[in-house]
Design an enzyme around this catalytic site. Structure first.
Site, PDB file in Angstrom:
ATOM      1  N   CYS A  19       0.840  -1.199   0.000  1.00 11.19           N
ATOM      2  CA  CYS A  19       0.000   0.000   0.000  1.00 11.19           C
ATOM      3  C   CYS A  19       0.873   1.245   0.000  1.00 11.19           C
ATOM      4  CB  CYS A  19      -0.936   0.008   1.202  1.00 11.19           C
ATOM      5  SG  CYS A  19      -0.071   0.125   2.787  1.00 11.19           S
ATOM      6  N   ASP A 415      -5.334  11.761 -28.635  1.00  7.52           N
ATOM      7  CA  ASP A 415      -4.558  11.439 -29.825  1.00  7.52           C
ATOM      8  C   ASP A 415      -5.536  11.494 -30.995  1.00  7.52           C
ATOM      9  OD1 ASP A 415      -2.442  10.353 -31.483  1.00  7.52           O
ATOM     10  OD2 ASP A 415      -3.561   8.472 -31.410  1.00  7.52           O
TER      11      ASP A 415
END
Length: 721
Positions: A19, A415
């Site tokens: 974590c 894009d």
């Protein structure tokens, strides 16, 4: 401050991290080593990058991490190692075993059937101390580091419920109220969340593996007049490498002999193969089309363009879930407060009533009501519900951070090729010369292209369907220029402006106009006479305009980043209403532009589908990959749009907003139960039985709230709840 050039860079492979708290502890342990100037940990790749003085031994760094509970080894390669497989067991076995042992304990709640106390003890003990051992280890590590985290909360809360149950069972064997099911259920469900997080983390490393897979294993090197196949690692700068048609180019270099078309979408984002000839540069990993090339090597190993892309993706992939990080920070304060309150409760009641058993029961009631069941379930269950319903709508979310951050996006950068456009060239127009019909130009061009698999050839053949097919004789490719052959006794050629120039054809104003608008133009020539022009373009997706309009309606700014020509980019942007365009940009430029937007305070989503989009996808706050594009784009992105529909971007932002709201609601109620319940338990107004019931109800309410997300529908599917 020591200059960066005077420092050594050391990379360590670190195990045991689970974590964001682990990342902080690893960085803290490394920075405590004398001589370490900076330490950065990448949770996705499980690597730590350290800048230290030259006299700092690697052994000192690994020893510091070993002491902190995170074994580490030095690595020399940027290639990620394969995940470790332990004992041949699947990674989900702890969750499955926990479920098998826990379900019988839940029977009293579900069916009203009470199991004997000894059987509950037998079922709960392996869950508590075998499956839950990881929480004890991680919680102890947090304590040694002077901090608290979710693992410590789970260990404390479940231990309190389990310990009270053992006490009651030993003192009152027929006691009706035991809490074994609470401790076992918490551990099992939290393990499920941990498993999902680990699976997502493992998937992130696949982006780098996909990039490495593009590197050819061998190269054909000219040693004198002999062509020898050697491992790519043995190629040196200056070596001459032979690249046959259809092969991937193994090195960065300069063409010495040969002409061909090269698919460089890997680097430039250009959807069409680029003509290459002597003196021009080629990039390792690109695909050679029809002509044989001899390339002089200019870069190898870590200095190639592909290797640089790999490093950019790897360095940009470290992800920390913001909400979970906030929960960990709260937990660090929450744990000592609960412990202090429980101790005060015990001492207070003992002194007040003189009854140690009553004092213990009230103190345990404080710990039971504070057990972080709902706190531990709020985030993972909501994420599961959100990602599940999103997947059914064609939105695959594999990165928890992406789901948590997407709702705050202020800029969406697209894009062009394959994202807003179809990604396949089509024949935009045919311009016949005077005295020549459009059908004749198409028939002749199709005949020349009949045996070719070039994208432009396929576009011509698709347009010529329905017309009478003409045969071609003596057809041959002209590397880097086009194709020629004899059709119905006429010697024809079809190709680039360079071919037209070599054939003595005069310049065409119409060709220049189409090229300025971003189209690729092919010239059909007979002798020195121009028969016609064919302009190729990439069609805009039908849903692209609606997708951009939907984002604008939400106040989200849109940007286009593309490797295509300025003309092509401007034309598409104008049609879609995108005002900001960055054209002819390389992958590093895309990533740098995204980073610059983020540094300006924006939360940036990048949407792409190509291999060249990998760095920008990783650099963005949230990366969206269009399905059907390069595998590396899918792996580098936190979100994959399975239908390739740009409208799914707005839907993903919406499900992120709703999911994040549910997480916050769940955390609010989880803390609310504690805020109300702990004082009641401390003053003896809440028995452990009621505390356990309240804890269970808090979990049920949090999960039920998360499951309301299942009613969500996106705009791309036509409806929304």
């Amino acid at each position: 401050m020591t200059p960066t050039s005077a420092l050594n860079d050391v990379t360590l492979q670190v195990s045991g991290m689970s974590c964001a708290s682990c990342v902080r502890r690893v960085e803290k342990a490394l920075q405590a080593v004398p001589g370490v100037q900076q330490a950065s940990v990448n949770l996705a790749t499980e690597k730590a990058t350290i800048q230290a003085l030259p006299n700092v031994p690697v052994a000192a760094l690994t020893a510091a991490l070993d002491k902190a509970g995170y074994p580490a080894t030095a690595v020399q390669s940027a290639v990620p190692t394969a995940p470790e497989v332990r004992g041949g067991l699947p990674p989900w076995w702890p969750v499955a075993l926990g479920a098998v042992l826990t379900l019988p304990l839940l029977l009293p709640m579900l069916l009203g059937v009470m199991l004997p106390g000894w059987l509950q003890l037998v079922l709960a003990t392996p869950v508590q101390f075998v499956l839950g051992a990881r929480f004890y280890r991680a919680g102890w590590g947090a304590l040694r580091a002077g901090s608290g985290n979710m693992d410590l909360l789970v260990a404390l809360g479940t231990s309190a419920a389990y310990g009270l149950s053992v006490y009651l069972l030993a003192r009152h064997p027929g006691h009706a109220h035991l809490y074994f099911e609470a401790s076992a259920a918490v551990i099992t469900l939290v393990l499920l969340g941990k498993f999902l997080e680990q699976r997502a983390k493992r998937q992130t490393t696949e982006a780098i593996r996909a990039l490495n897979a593009l590197r050819p294993a061998t190269a054909r090197v000219l040693r004198g007049e002999v062509e020898t196949e050697v491992p790519v690692a043995e190629v040196r700068v200056g070596d001459l490498v032979v690249v046959r048609p259809g092969d991937r180019i193994p090195v960065d270099g300069e063409i010495v002999t040969g002409r061909s078309h090269v698919d460089e979408s890997l680097i430039t984002g250009e959807s069409l193969p680029v003509a290459k000839s002597e003196g021009q540069r080629v990039t390792g990993g690109a695909i050679n089309a029809e002509g044989a090339l001899t390339v002089r090597t200019t870069a190898i190993g870590a200095e190639t363009a592909l290797a640089r892309i790999i490093r950019m993706v790897e360095s940009a992939q470290a992800a920390k879930a913001p909400i979970q990080r906030s929960v960990d920070r709260v937990s660090a304060v929450f744990v000592p407060v609960v412990l202090a309150l429980a101790a005060l409760t015990f001492a207070g009641w003992w002194l007040y009533a003189g009854d140690a058993e009553q004092a213990l029961i009230n103190a345990v009631a404080v710990l039971v009501i504070a057990c972080p069941c709902a706190l531990g379930l709020a985030t993972p269950t909501t994420l599961m519900a959100g990602t599940g319903v999103a997947a059914r709508q064609g939105i695959l979310i594999k990165d928890a951070e992406a789901l948590e951050l997407a709702h705050a996006v202020t800029i969406v950068a697209f894009d062009k090729t394959g994202t807003l456009t179809v990604g396949q060239p089509t024949l935009s127009t045919v311009i016949p010369a005077p005295g020549v019909s459009r059908e004749e130009v198409l028939q002749l061009a199709a005949a020349l292209q009949r045996t070719s698999s070039h994208p432009l050839a396929l576009a011509v053949l698709a347009e010529a369907q329905g017309l009478a097919a003409l045969s071609v004789e003596q057809a041959r490719a002209l590397p880097g220029r086009g194709v020629e052959g004899i059709v119905q006794g006429r010697k024809l050629a079809l190709g680039s402006a360079r071919l037209a120039q070599e054939s003595g054809v005069a310049a065409s104003a119409e060709a220049q106009q189409w090229e300025a608008r971003g189209h690729t133009v092919s010239w059909l020539i007979e002798g020195g006479r121009l028969l016609g022009l064919l302009a190729f373009g990439d069609r805009i997706k039908d849903s692209a305009a609606a997708a951009v309009a939907e984002l604008h309606s939400r106040g989200i700014r849109t940007v286009m980043l593309t490797g295509d020509s300025r003309g092509a980019a401007a034309a598409v942007a104008q049609q879609l209403g995108i005002s900001e365009v960055h054209a002819e940009v390389l992958p590093a430029d895309k990533a740098a532009t995204v980073q610059a937007l983020r540094e300006g305070g924006a939360v940036v989503a990048f949407v792409g589908d190509g291999l060249n989009d990998g760095p920008a996808l990783a650099a963005a706050s949230v990366g969206f990959a269009m399905a059907g594009g390069a595998d590396v784009a899918t792996e580098a992105a936190g979100v994959t749009l399975m239908r390739g529909d740009p409208r799914l971007v707005a839907d993903a932002l919406d499900i992120s907003r709703r999911t994040t709201a549910k997480i916050r609601q769940g955390l609010f109620w989880a803390f609310a139960y504690n805020v109300v319940g702990i004082p009641l338990a401390a003053f003896g107004l809440l028995s452990p039985v009621i505390a356990g019931a309240a804890m269970a109800f808090s979990s049920v309410s949090v999960v039920a709230n998360a499951l309301t997300l299942k009613r969500w529908r996106g705009t791309a599917s036509g409806t929304r709840a």
